[in-house]
Write a protein that holds these residues in place. Structure first.
Motif, PDB file in Angstrom:
ATOM      1  N   ASN A  94      12.339  45.328  -9.538  1.00  0.00           N
ATOM      2  CA  ASN A  94      11.162  43.395 -10.107  1.00  0.00           C
ATOM      3  C   ASN A  94       9.399  43.763  -9.938  1.00  0.00           C
ATOM      4  OD1 ASN A  94      13.973  42.426 -10.462  1.00  0.00           O
ATOM      5  ND2 ASN A  94      13.329  41.400  -8.568  1.00  0.00           N
TER       6      ASN A  94
ATOM      7  N   VAL B 227       6.874  42.404  -6.054  1.00  0.00           N
ATOM      8  CA  VAL B 227       7.617  40.241  -6.216  1.00  0.00           C
ATOM      9  C   VAL B 227       9.369  40.651  -5.611  1.00  0.00           C
ATOM     10  CG1 VAL B 227       8.721  40.170  -8.464  1.00  0.00           C
ATOM     11  CG2 VAL B 227       7.255  41.018  -8.673  1.00  0.00           C
TER      12      VAL B 227
ATOM     13  N   SER C 286      12.187  37.778  -5.291  1.00  0.00           N
ATOM     14  CA  SER C 286      11.647  36.925  -6.125  1.00  0.00           C
ATOM     15  C   SER C 286      13.146  36.504  -4.552  1.00  0.00           C
ATOM     16  CB  SER C 286      12.984  37.053  -6.794  1.00  0.00           C
ATOM     17  OG  SER C 286      14.086  37.872  -6.446  1.00  0.00           O
TER      18      SER C 286
END
Length: 842
Positions: free
Chosen positions: A38, A357, A359
């Motif tokens: 990501n 990142v 998430s």
């Protein structure tokens, strides 16, 4: 019941630690993979979006498909089309873009930017908003270029320095007139970008006054869709297609996401393997914990607890363990993701700047995986404990599996294993694409079947080690008896190691066999001493073939020149060669006619002959890209391979019909054969060009081997996680086994077994279990490697199975080392037991 479950978790902290570690490692792998992919994907998407900030609408040529005898072509974006686009209502300006492979040499003479990331393009006029200048001036003529600031920093080049570069073969030595910045994703990833003025770029990249793309900027107040609509009305729709900058950025983002998904899926597969191995450890741990608390659970049943409550109490323990492991694994995974990104930088692969990142999906996935895997593995032991009648549990009459359950287990295992073998064998006789499903299903069934049958297999296989264990006296005899005392536990422990070694061995067998087959193919198909090609496998200038043919010591040479044609309504790619020399440079097996190339005579491979119904003496008409046709005769049919295939004809017949002749390779034979001196001489003839590779047959083989070796090392590294989890499983099993046998070990110490012998007993038990798993894993790996090789053999005539005996012996030693290392702590713990306290223990 909930309080009881929590109390049991806290009461067995040390015993559950290995389970937490096993789950944590698997979760860390999953979350680390998601964080890493990501992060990289987001960084490239941000970088690519910046690159399209200065493009409102892109105009690209629309490929014209082949029809009838007409070869397909790509229309040209001319200056007239560019001027027309620039004057469309709502357009502020239009820029013509030209690009292609450009190899830049560093000050050390080596290629900068890598084989596939060395690019070149055009600088538009005296100012180009796409590439802001940091220093210097715009380039003019073939003697000046711009280089990007990242490449300038890596190489040490500055304005005024002379550089060496190549586009399609011949070496150029322009001066750096300026340095620019760019948001190009390839440059951010460690590539290089060289810019020429537009006429020079067009000449070097074979565009002859045309462009690859026209980028149009919108005037103030004009939206991208409005400008696109205006361009669609003004430009010929059948020749060009238009795309807004927003659409380009979205397409690029989707392409980046798709490219990262392959890496993500690969890493997640290995994470899944680690978790699958971990389930054996979890199930083993909870089985032993439940067995130790059988009387406690029976008492709870006797005072009113239902079966469901007992099962729920075990699952509550698993939930607590899984939650702790999931949280710890998520934290470790974030660190792994950051570490992998840093590792890319240490390997020289630059990544665009961007935040790490993590998430919400990654967080949910990590916790869900940790909890679900743990609870799923603990469900069966909990259900089994709940089904035991309280009176039977208190008297321990439930301890041994019934004959009925053993027969059922062995029958189920035999059916699964048999079905798996049958599916794999059936897949070996299918087409490679159709065989993927049956092969995968068969592999899963066989592994599951062997796992179910492992308790049955453990007795005869471990009994085979009895003669060796006798050497160690009483300790060896006790180790053998202990390792088969609980076949199910031994099976679960050995299976964890078996799965990792199955995959490692299978990959090693395939890689070794493929490498041998490629060596044979190169030796069988090529007589040439050297094959010359571009570093990126792109087209070579015909000038390279001419220079090589005139070089001292060269006795024969031939280009491999590609061209498209239409034959009987089908598109066929032709290979033009020097008809007089090709026989000396190749050694292809002819199955019909003779290998004669010259004039109107051509040779075709078996696939083309079968597709068109050709044989020696057949005649056919080839329609070339310039619209002209030539009647050719099949002189012979040969066996094609990955190095040479298709329709081969004389380049004197093919070249006049090509608008831009280019060679994919040039084969060379020298008077003295392949040698270091001959190779140096050829490289000097080509100007010591960083863009060109001069390779002998061994170099070609080594280059392919390097790819296999890299892939294999990656697989080894990824599967190391599964092996580490398997080690934890062996440690866990031995530690629990020592705890269960505390009284027995105390009695052995009391009757004269010293501490050294106790340690030896536990180590030998661990060694036997690990070697048992190793033997099963290597055996299955060889079978799967053979089966996969049978599919390759259908497409690769030179394929042959090669068993890497040395590596397989190393893998068996690795399994033994796992057993020895895993036994260190349990053996020390067993030897330090207080014999009197152990004898008194309940």
């Amino acid at each position: 019941m909930f309080r009881t479950a929590l109390r049991n978790v806290l009461a067995h902290k040390a015993r559950l630690l290995m389970t937490v570690l096993a789950v944590m490692l698997g979760v860390a792998f999953v979350s680390g993979t998601l964080v890493f992919t990501n992060t990289i994907s987001d960084a490239y998407q941000r970088s690519s979006a910046k690159g399209f900030d200065r493009v409102d609408v892109a105009v690209e040529p629309e490929y014209q498909d082949s029809k009838g005898d007409k070869v397909g072509r790509t229309p040209e974006l001319t200056r007239a089309l560019l001027d027309k686009a620039a004057h469309v209502p709502g357009a502020a300006s239009a820029t013509g873009a030209v690009s292609g492979f450009t190899a830049l040499a560093g000050k050390d003479g080596k290629l900068v930017g890598g084989d596939w990331q060395s690019a070149g393009g055009n600088y538009w006029g005296t100012e180009d908003p796409r590439y802001p200048l940091v220093s210097g001036l715009a380039p003019h003529g073939r003697g000046e270029v711009l280089i990007d600031s990242a490449t300038a920093k890596r190489t040490g080049y500055a304005v005024g320095d002379r550089v060496r570069l190549s586009v399609d073969g011949p070496v150029l030595t322009p001066v750096v007139s300026g340095i620019f910045t760019t948001d190009d994703g390839n440059v951010a990833a460690g590539g290089s970008l060289v810019l020429f003025d537009t006429p020079t770029a067009q000449a070097l990249f074979g565009k002859k006054g045309t462009y690859d793309e026209i980028d149009v900027r919108a005037a103030a107040g004009t939206s991208q869709p409005a400008l696109k609509a205006a361009l669609d009305r003004a430009l010929p729709a059948h020749l060009v297609r238009t795309t807004t900058g927003r659409e380009l950025a979205d397409d690029q983002a989707r392409a980046i996401s798709a490219s990262m998904s392959g890496l993500r899926q690969t890493l997640l597969v290995f994470a899944g393997i680690a978790l699958f191995v971990g389930t054996f450890i979890i199930a083993n741990t909870f089985t032993m914990l439940v067995a130790q608390r059988t009387r406690e659970l029976a008492l709870m049943r006797a005072v009113g607890a239902s079966r469901r409550q007992v099962t729920r109490s075990v699952l509550a323990e698993a939930f607590a363990v899984g939650t702790v492991a999931g949280v710890a694994g998520l934290a470790a995974g974030v660190g792994i993701g950051a570490g992998l990104r840093a590792l890319l930088g240490s390997f020289g692969a630059s990544v665009p700047d961007g935040p790490l990142v993590v998430s919400p999906g990654t967080v949910v996935a990590a916790l869900a995986v940790g909890v679900l895997v743990t609870m799923l593995a603990a469900w069966l032991p909990g259900r089994r404990a709940a089904k035991i009648p309280p009176v039977a549990a208190m008297n321990s009459v439930h301890a041994k599996a019934t004959t009925k359950s053993l027969v059922l287990r062995n029958t189920l295992g035999a059916v699964c294993a048999g079905a798996g073998v049958a599916a794999v064998l059936a897949a070996t006789s299918m087409d490679a694409d159709a065989a993927k499903g049956p092969m995968g299903v068969g592999a899963v069934l066989l592994i599951l079947g062997v796992f179910v049958l492992t308790p049955l297999l453990s007795r005869p296989l471990i009994a085979a080690a009895a003669p060796v264990l006798r050497v160690f006296g009483t300790a060896g005899k006790l180790a053998r008896q202990n390792s088969v005392r609980n076949p199910r536990r031994t099976a679960a422990t050995a299976s964890a190691l078996m799965i990792g070694l199955t995959l490692i061995t299978g990959m090693t067998v395939m890689a070794g066999s493929l490498q041998t087959s490629i060596d044979k193919m190169a030796g069988a198909a090529i007589r040439a001493d050297y094959v010359v090609s571009m570093a990126n496998r792109g087209p070579l200038s015909p000038d390279v073939a001419r220079r090589l043919a005139a070089a001292d010591g060269v006795t024969a040479s031939s280009p491999l020149r590609n061209g498209e044609s239409r034959i009987d309504g089908d598109t066929e790619f032709l290979t033009g060669v020097d008809g007089a020399a090709i026989g000396e440079l190749t050694d292809l097996k002819v199955t019909d006619g003779s290998f004669t190339v010259g004039g109107t005579k051509a040779v075709v491979d078996e696939d083309a002959a079968e597709a068109h119904g050709w044989r020696a003496g057949s005649r056919f008409t080839a329609h070339f890209e310039d619209g002209k046709a030539r009647r050719l005769t099949v002189a012979g049919v040969y066996q094609g391979n990955d190095m040479l295939s298709g329709i081969i004809l004389d380049d004197e017949v093919l070249t006049p019909h090509l608008s831009d002749p280019a060679d994919m390779q040039v084969m060379v034979r020298t008077a003295d054969g392949a040698s270091g001196a001959a190779k140096d001489r050829l490289e000097k003839v080509l100007g010591s060009n960083p863009a060109i590779k001069v390779q002998d047959r061994q170099d070609i083989s080594d280059e392919i081997a390097k790819t296999f070796t890299l892939m294999l090392n990656m697989v080894y590294g990824l599967l190391a996680m599964a092996v580490i989890v398997a080690v934890l499983g062996v440690v866990n099993t031995l530690a629990m086994s020592v705890f269960e046998r505390a009284q027995e070990i105390g009695m052995l110490r009391a009757i004269g077994l010293d501490r050294r012998a106790v340690k030896r007993m536990v180590r030998l038990e661990s060694l036997v279990i690990s070697l048992f798993g190793g033997v099963l894993g290597i055996g299955l790996g060889v079978f799967f490697g053979w089966a996969a090789g049978e599919l390759l053999a259908a497409k690769m005539p030179t394929y042959e199975l090669v068993l890497p005996w040395g590596r397989m012996a190393l893998f068996l030693l690795l399994a033994g080392a796992v057993g020895v290392l895993a036994a260190l702590w349990p053996a020390r713990r067993a030897a330090r037991l207080n014999m009197l306290a152990a004898i008194k223990a309940e």
